[in-house]
Scaffold this active site. Sequence first.
Site, short mmCIF file in Angstrom:
data_model
loop_
_atom_site.label_atom_id
_atom_site.label_comp_id
_atom_site.label_asym_id
_atom_site.label_seq_id
_atom_site.Cartn_x
_atom_site.Cartn_y
_atom_site.Cartn_z
N THR A 96 -8.12 12.15 12.00
CA THR A 96 -7.29 13.05 12.82
C THR A 96 -8.14 14.14 13.45
O THR A 96 -7.96 14.50 14.62
CB THR A 96 -6.19 13.68 11.95
OG1 THR A 96 -5.38 12.63 11.42
CG2 THR A 96 -5.33 14.63 12.77
N HIS B 36 -8.46 18.34 3.16
CA HIS B 36 -7.76 17.23 2.53
C HIS B 36 -8.03 17.20 1.02
O HIS B 36 -8.90 17.92 0.53
CB HIS B 36 -8.18 15.89 3.13
CG HIS B 36 -7.59 15.61 4.47
ND1 HIS B 36 -8.17 16.04 5.64
CD2 HIS B 36 -6.45 14.96 4.84
CE1 HIS B 36 -7.42 15.65 6.67
NE2 HIS B 36 -6.38 15.00 6.21
N HIS B 37 -7.32 16.35 0.33
CA HIS B 37 -7.45 16.19 -1.11
C HIS B 37 -8.85 15.72 -1.49
O HIS B 37 -9.61 15.20 -0.65
CB HIS B 37 -6.39 15.20 -1.61
CG HIS B 37 -6.44 13.88 -0.91
ND1 HIS B 37 -7.28 12.86 -1.26
CD2 HIS B 37 -5.74 13.43 0.16
CE1 HIS B 37 -7.11 11.83 -0.46
NE2 HIS B 37 -6.17 12.14 0.42
N ALA C 225 -2.69 4.82 16.29
CA ALA C 225 -2.80 6.26 16.04
C ALA C 225 -3.60 6.49 14.77
O ALA C 225 -3.49 5.73 13.80
CB ALA C 225 -1.42 6.90 15.90
N GLY D 208 0.82 -1.21 0.00
CA GLY D 208 0.00 0.00 0.00
C GLY D 208 0.85 1.26 0.00
O GLY D 208 2.09 1.19 0.05
N ARG D 209 0.20 2.41 -0.06
CA ARG D 209 0.93 3.68 -0.12
C ARG D 209 1.83 3.87 1.10
O ARG D 209 3.00 4.23 0.98
CB ARG D 209 -0.05 4.84 -0.24
CG ARG D 209 0.60 6.19 -0.47
CD ARG D 209 -0.43 7.21 -0.89
NE ARG D 209 -1.50 7.34 0.07
CZ ARG D 209 -2.59 8.08 -0.12
NH1 ARG D 209 -2.75 8.71 -1.28
NH2 ARG D 209 -3.53 8.16 0.80
N MET D 210 1.29 3.60 2.29
CA MET D 210 2.10 3.74 3.50
C MET D 210 3.14 2.65 3.58
O MET D 210 4.29 2.89 4.00
CB MET D 210 1.20 3.72 4.74
CG MET D 210 0.61 5.07 5.09
SD MET D 210 1.87 6.25 5.62
CE MET D 210 2.42 5.48 7.15
N LYS E 135 -10.29 11.95 -0.70
CA LYS E 135 -10.51 11.42 0.65
C LYS E 135 -11.99 11.14 0.86
O LYS E 135 -12.84 12.00 0.58
CB LYS E 135 -9.99 12.40 1.70
CG LYS E 135 -10.01 11.83 3.11
CD LYS E 135 -9.26 12.71 4.07
CE LYS E 135 -9.26 12.17 5.49
NZ LYS E 135 -8.61 10.85 5.59
#
Length: 264
Positions: free
Chosen positions: A162, A151-152, A119, A14-16, A155
């Site tokens: 957050t 945000h973009h 988190a 994934g991206r992360m 999303k």
Amino acid sequence: MTRPIRLAISGASGRMGLALLSLVRDDERFELARAVVSSSSARLGKPVYADVSPLRFGDWSGEGEADVVVDFSGPEGLAAALDRCEAGGAALVTGTTGLSPALEERLAKAAERIAVLRAANFSLGVAVLTRLLREAAAALPGWDLDIVEVHHNRKEDAPSGTALALGHAAAEGRGARLDDLAVYAREGRPGARKAGTIGFAVVRGGDIVGEHQALLMGQGERIELGHRATDRAIFARGALEAAAWIAGRAPGAWSIEDVIATKG
């Protein structure tokens, strides 16, 4: 720890996950033990670092024990990572969201046996913002409080996780529950603002990585606390800081604020 921390990344395609793989490659604190992907991933079986390591993207079977598992997968992937952590005693760092009540309960019980750090946002700057907002909300209980997040345009959730975490911190600072104070939309709510509420505003557009601002508004004065993310790599860097911090920790439910509390 005297040797490198053996790290497993769950959700590695994934991206992360890819951002974590890019950073950990040159981080001498860690030794990459596993890069776990789903059975449907196009990367399954392919080399992680073709030029420097024989390690391949795979599942949880076979060898490759870890001291810490960093998970950014999904509920199913998190459940599998948790199985591995509980079996081997590894610590778990996770940013996976959208969990069922049953999985939430399981994570809570797992923290009695292993170290678990969750988190909604792994930015160390957001962790500081959360602490500051909790303290400000407690010090100024009569002030109006709104949280604005940007945000973009891709999303899907709103407000962001957050923003909600910031709201929970503010409510906690005032000795209350966010569910009792939150106002997510003002349409259809005529009249003056109800005292003590915490409002939310959401903006979506362009390619904005993420911005969060807390406004505390009194009579004749205002405090603005904010954070802007300009590089998605900050989240991966924060997750690695959390992984380094939690390695060897006692069982418990930890947070990113615990990480920043011991810095400096």
